[in-house]
Design a protein around this motif. Structure first.
Motif, short mmCIF file in Angstrom:
data_model
loop_
_atom_site.label_atom_id
_atom_site.label_comp_id
_atom_site.label_asym_id
_atom_site.label_seq_id
_atom_site.Cartn_x
_atom_site.Cartn_y
_atom_site.Cartn_z
N VAL A 49 5.05 2.95 -5.27
CA VAL A 49 5.54 1.84 -4.45
C VAL A 49 7.06 1.82 -4.43
O VAL A 49 7.70 1.65 -3.38
CB VAL A 49 4.98 0.50 -4.98
CG1 VAL A 49 5.68 -0.68 -4.31
CG2 VAL A 49 3.47 0.42 -4.74
N ALA A 50 7.67 2.02 -5.60
CA ALA A 50 9.13 1.99 -5.69
C ALA A 50 9.77 3.11 -4.87
O ALA A 50 10.90 2.97 -4.39
CB ALA A 50 9.57 2.09 -7.14
N LEU A 51 9.05 4.21 -4.70
CA LEU A 51 9.56 5.34 -3.93
C LEU A 51 9.24 5.22 -2.43
O LEU A 51 9.71 6.03 -1.63
CB LEU A 51 8.98 6.65 -4.47
CG LEU A 51 9.48 7.05 -5.87
CD1 LEU A 51 8.60 8.16 -6.44
CD2 LEU A 51 10.93 7.50 -5.81
N GLY A 52 8.44 4.23 -2.07
CA GLY A 52 8.08 4.04 -0.67
C GLY A 52 7.04 5.02 -0.17
O GLY A 52 6.86 5.17 1.04
N THR A 53 6.34 5.70 -1.10
CA THR A 53 5.28 6.62 -0.71
C THR A 53 4.05 5.82 -0.28
O THR A 53 3.70 4.81 -0.91
CB THR A 53 4.91 7.53 -1.90
OG1 THR A 53 6.06 8.29 -2.28
CG2 THR A 53 3.77 8.49 -1.53
N TYR A 54 3.40 6.25 0.78
CA TYR A 54 2.17 5.57 1.22
C TYR A 54 1.17 5.61 0.06
O TYR A 54 0.85 6.68 -0.46
CB TYR A 54 1.59 6.26 2.45
CG TYR A 54 0.44 5.51 3.08
CD1 TYR A 54 0.67 4.51 4.03
CD2 TYR A 54 -0.87 5.78 2.72
CE1 TYR A 54 -0.38 3.81 4.61
CE2 TYR A 54 -1.93 5.08 3.29
CZ TYR A 54 -1.68 4.10 4.23
OH TYR A 54 -2.71 3.41 4.80
N THR A 55 0.70 4.44 -0.34
CA THR A 55 -0.08 4.31 -1.57
C THR A 55 -1.40 3.62 -1.30
O THR A 55 -1.45 2.55 -0.69
CB THR A 55 0.70 3.50 -2.62
OG1 THR A 55 1.99 4.10 -2.81
CG2 THR A 55 -0.04 3.45 -3.94
N ILE A 56 -2.48 4.25 -1.77
CA ILE A 56 -3.81 3.63 -1.75
C ILE A 56 -4.19 3.42 -3.21
O ILE A 56 -4.33 4.38 -3.97
CB ILE A 56 -4.84 4.50 -1.03
CG1 ILE A 56 -4.41 4.73 0.42
CG2 ILE A 56 -6.22 3.86 -1.09
CD1 ILE A 56 -5.31 5.72 1.17
N ALA A 57 -4.34 2.16 -3.61
CA ALA A 57 -4.56 1.83 -5.01
C ALA A 57 -5.89 1.11 -5.20
O ALA A 57 -6.25 0.22 -4.41
CB ALA A 57 -3.43 0.97 -5.54
N LEU A 58 -6.59 1.48 -6.26
CA LEU A 58 -7.88 0.89 -6.58
C LEU A 58 -7.70 -0.22 -7.62
O LEU A 58 -7.02 -0.04 -8.63
CB LEU A 58 -8.82 1.96 -7.15
CG LEU A 58 -8.90 3.29 -6.39
CD1 LEU A 58 -9.91 4.21 -7.06
CD2 LEU A 58 -9.25 3.05 -4.93
N PHE A 59 -8.35 -1.36 -7.37
CA PHE A 59 -8.22 -2.51 -8.26
C PHE A 59 -9.58 -2.97 -8.75
O PHE A 59 -10.51 -3.13 -7.95
CB PHE A 59 -7.53 -3.67 -7.53
CG PHE A 59 -6.06 -3.47 -7.31
CD1 PHE A 59 -5.14 -4.02 -8.18
CD2 PHE A 59 -5.60 -2.72 -6.25
CE1 PHE A 59 -3.78 -3.83 -7.99
CE2 PHE A 59 -4.24 -2.53 -6.04
CZ PHE A 59 -3.33 -3.09 -6.92
N GLY A 60 -9.68 -3.18 -10.05
CA GLY A 60 -10.88 -3.74 -10.64
C GLY A 60 -10.69 -5.22 -10.91
O GLY A 60 -10.78 -6.05 -10.01
N PRO A 61 -10.37 -5.59 -12.17
CA PRO A 61 -10.25 -7.01 -12.51
C PRO A 61 -8.92 -7.65 -12.11
O PRO A 61 -8.79 -8.87 -12.13
CB PRO A 61 -10.39 -7.00 -14.04
CG PRO A 61 -9.89 -5.65 -14.45
CD PRO A 61 -10.30 -4.71 -13.36
N THR A 62 -7.93 -6.85 -11.75
CA THR A 62 -6.61 -7.40 -11.44
C THR A 62 -6.49 -7.79 -9.97
O THR A 62 -7.27 -7.35 -9.12
CB THR A 62 -5.51 -6.40 -11.81
OG1 THR A 62 -5.84 -5.11 -11.27
CG2 THR A 62 -5.37 -6.27 -13.32
N ASP A 63 -5.49 -8.60 -9.66
CA ASP A 63 -5.31 -9.15 -8.33
C ASP A 63 -4.24 -8.36 -7.58
O ASP A 63 -3.07 -8.40 -7.95
CB ASP A 63 -4.89 -10.62 -8.45
CG ASP A 63 -4.74 -11.31 -7.10
OD1 ASP A 63 -4.90 -10.64 -6.06
OD2 ASP A 63 -4.46 -12.53 -7.09
N PRO A 64 -4.60 -7.66 -6.51
CA PRO A 64 -3.61 -6.87 -5.75
C PRO A 64 -2.45 -7.71 -5.23
O PRO A 64 -1.32 -7.22 -5.14
CB PRO A 64 -4.42 -6.28 -4.60
CG PRO A 64 -5.84 -6.35 -5.03
CD PRO A 64 -5.95 -7.52 -5.94
N ALA A 65 -2.71 -8.97 -4.89
CA ALA A 65 -1.66 -9.82 -4.33
C ALA A 65 -0.52 -10.04 -5.32
O ALA A 65 0.61 -10.34 -4.92
CB ALA A 65 -2.24 -11.16 -3.90
N LYS A 66 -0.81 -9.88 -6.61
CA LYS A 66 0.21 -10.09 -7.63
C LYS A 66 0.86 -8.78 -8.09
O LYS A 66 1.83 -8.82 -8.85
CB LYS A 66 -0.38 -10.83 -8.83
CG LYS A 66 -0.83 -12.24 -8.48
CD LYS A 66 -1.41 -12.96 -9.68
CE LYS A 66 -1.83 -14.37 -9.29
NZ LYS A 66 -2.41 -15.12 -10.43
#
Length: 319
Positions: free
Chosen positions: A269-286
């Motif tokens: 994210v910090a490098l601005g690379t297109y990122t697809i991230a998988l989330f389990g118990p955590t909240d992507p909005a945060k």
């Protein structure tokens, strides 16, 4: 001015705190900024241009009074003008007070009475904004700077050499960080996507897009994980970064980073690379910057990583 920041947490927490450090450096260009971080997180500052020095201290260890005394002694010897901390417990406020540093900034939580400049604690927001709120204690009202990293030139050269070795120099590629994450397993976090599901995803991608190189990142705990995937997908290319700078350099050259909720996600994210991230118990909005289409979250419907269907990942990859 000499400023000290206490930043407990992992690599991701450090990277999310970088904008606050950047803001302080922009406001006080001549300031010398040091950080106290857990030993596992010291490496993050290889890619941070705002910090002069790191002090390693394991906040989560069973520290004796002598351990805390040694930390206090180190801090006092350096005669800081200001200190800020991500910690929210009253004991953290007490620690800041015991340092004798005249300006003490922290969240208005348990240790408010020990702070000179408490700031409101708003947990219902992106973590980067939460951490950046601490600069309000310095009277700074500017918006949060974007996440950014400074990748050392020697690591960029290493990545170019690796791309040449893999036969992908000058090409885009899909970078995959499976993140077996021994630390997450030890703590009981469900933040690891099963290897069988990874097999299903990567096999399908290879079949549908044979022209797209897939580069798999191997970490120190990933031997079995990598062996299983290479057996199923023999054309996978393997890279083994030795430090965060090398991982960042490889990430900067990728078309897409596919990963779990982890430190490498924040690097991407910090490098601005297109990122697809998988989330389990955590909240992507945060954990992902709001309103940026370059960063895509795939959230488990049950909070269990294993319940993310491979089809959901393939859809985001356009397969």
């Amino acid at each position: 001015m000499q400023i000290l920041a206490l930043v407990p947490g992992g690599i991701g927490d450090q990277i999310l705190f970088f904008p606050a450090l950047t803001q302080l450096k922009q406001t006080y260009p001549k300031a010398q900024i040091d950080v106290v971080v857990e030993p596992r997180s010291v490496a993050a500052y290889q890619v941070c241009a705002s910090v002069r020095d790191t002090i390693a201290f394991d906040f989560k260890d069973r520290n004796s009074p002598a351990d805390w005394g040694n930390l206090l002694g180190t801090i006092r010897d350096r005669e800081y003008d200001a200190v800020l901390s991500l910690g929210r417990r009253w004991a953290v406020g007490l620690l800041l007070w015991l340092t004798g540093i005249p300006k003490r900034v922290g969240y208005a939580a348990g240790g408010k009475m020990f702070l000179t400049d408490p700031v409101p604690l708003n947990l219902e927001q992106y973590a980067g904004d939460l951490y950046h709120d601490l600069v309000r204690g310095f009277g700074i009202t500017a918006p949060r700077p974007a996440l950014s990293l400074q990748v050392p030139q020697k690591e960029l050269a290493w990545a170019e050499a690796e791309q040449a070795r893999l036969g992908i120099k000058g090409q885009g590629y899909l970078l995959v960080h499976g993140g077996s994450s021994a630390m997450a397993k030890l703590k009981g976090f469900d933040k690891v996507y099963p290897v069988e599901s990874w097999k299903a995803v990567l096999t399908k991608v290879q079949q549908a897009k044979p022209e797209l190189p897939i580069v798999l990142v191997k970490g120190p705990d990933d031997t079995d994980f990598v062996a299983t995937l290479q057996a199923a997908c023999p054309t996978l290319k393997l890279v083994t970064p030795n430090n965060i700078g090398q991982l960042a350099a490889m990430t900067a050259g990728a078309n897409v980073m596919l990963c779990g909720d982890s430190g490498p996600m924040h690097i991407s994210v910090a490098l601005g690379t297109y990122t697809i991230a998988l989330f389990g118990p955590t909240d992507p909005a945060k954990l992902l910057p709001p309103g940026d289409d370059r960063f895509v979250a795939i959230k488990s419907p049950t909070d269990r990583m294993s319940d993310i269907p491979p089809s959901a990942i393939l859809e985001k990859l356009g397969v």
